[in-house]
Design a protein around this motif. Structure first.
Motif, PDB file in Angstrom:
ATOM      1  N   ALA A   1      -3.681  11.127   0.511  1.00  0.00           N
ATOM      2  CA  ALA A   1      -3.913   9.987   1.056  1.00  0.00           C
ATOM      3  C   ALA A   1      -3.813   8.870   0.092  1.00  0.00           C
ATOM      4  N   ILE A   2      -4.137   9.270  -1.239  1.00  0.00           N
ATOM      5  CA  ILE A   2      -4.028   8.037  -2.104  1.00  0.00           C
ATOM      6  C   ILE A   2      -2.468   7.920  -2.376  1.00  0.00           C
ATOM      7  N   VAL A   3      -1.702   8.867  -2.609  1.00  0.00           N
ATOM      8  CA  VAL A   3      -0.165   8.761  -2.882  1.00  0.00           C
ATOM      9  C   VAL A   3       0.398   7.707  -1.561  1.00  0.00           C
ATOM     10  N   ALA A   4      -0.096   8.235  -0.311  1.00  0.00           N
ATOM     11  CA  ALA A   4       0.406   7.568   0.834  1.00  0.00           C
ATOM     12  C   ALA A   4       0.121   6.036   0.889  1.00  0.00           C
ATOM     13  N   PHE A   5      -1.049   5.597   0.231  1.00  0.00           N
ATOM     14  CA  PHE A   5      -1.456   4.243   0.306  1.00  0.00           C
ATOM     15  C   PHE A   5      -0.818   3.599  -0.976  1.00  0.00           C
ATOM     16  N   VAL A   6      -0.615   4.354  -2.029  1.00  0.00           N
ATOM     17  CA  VAL A   6       0.286   3.629  -3.162  1.00  0.00           C
ATOM     18  C   VAL A   6       1.672   3.542  -2.661  1.00  0.00           C
TER      19      VAL A   6
ATOM     20  N   ALA B   1       2.522   2.821   0.328  1.00  0.00           N
ATOM     21  CA  ALA B   1       2.646   1.557   1.300  1.00  0.00           C
ATOM     22  C   ALA B   1       2.423   0.406   0.644  1.00  0.00           C
ATOM     23  N   VAL B   2       1.355   0.209  -0.340  1.00  0.00           N
ATOM     24  CA  VAL B   2       1.301  -1.127  -1.159  1.00  0.00           C
ATOM     25  C   VAL B   2       2.636  -1.508  -1.793  1.00  0.00           C
TER      26      VAL B   2
END
Length: 66
Positions: free
Chosen positions: A46-51, A53-54
């Motif tokens: 989830a953190i990797v996907a968020f990074v 996306a940002v």
């Protein structure tokens, strides 16, 4: 028309979520003391996907301003 599409999409998403729901012991062949790999790595995913996306949104906004 939009309501029909939204409700159909909602039904499909709910069906997919119910298929991937965990049982009482999702890691049956392992010992009860060892954590399940999915449980330990889901936060990292989830953190990797968020990074990603940002970074994508930042580059897109930067390209529009230039």
């Amino acid at each position: 028309m939009i309501r029909k599409i939204f409700s159909a999409t909602l039904v499909f998403v709910m069906a997919a979520l119910s298929c991937f729901a965990q049982l009482e012991s999702p890691c049956e062949p392992t010992d009860n003391d060892s954590p399940c790999p999915l449980d330990t790595w889901v936060i990292v995913l989830a953190i990797v996907a968020f990074v990603f996306a940002v970074i994508h949104l930042y580059r897109k906004q930067k390209a529009i301003q230039a």
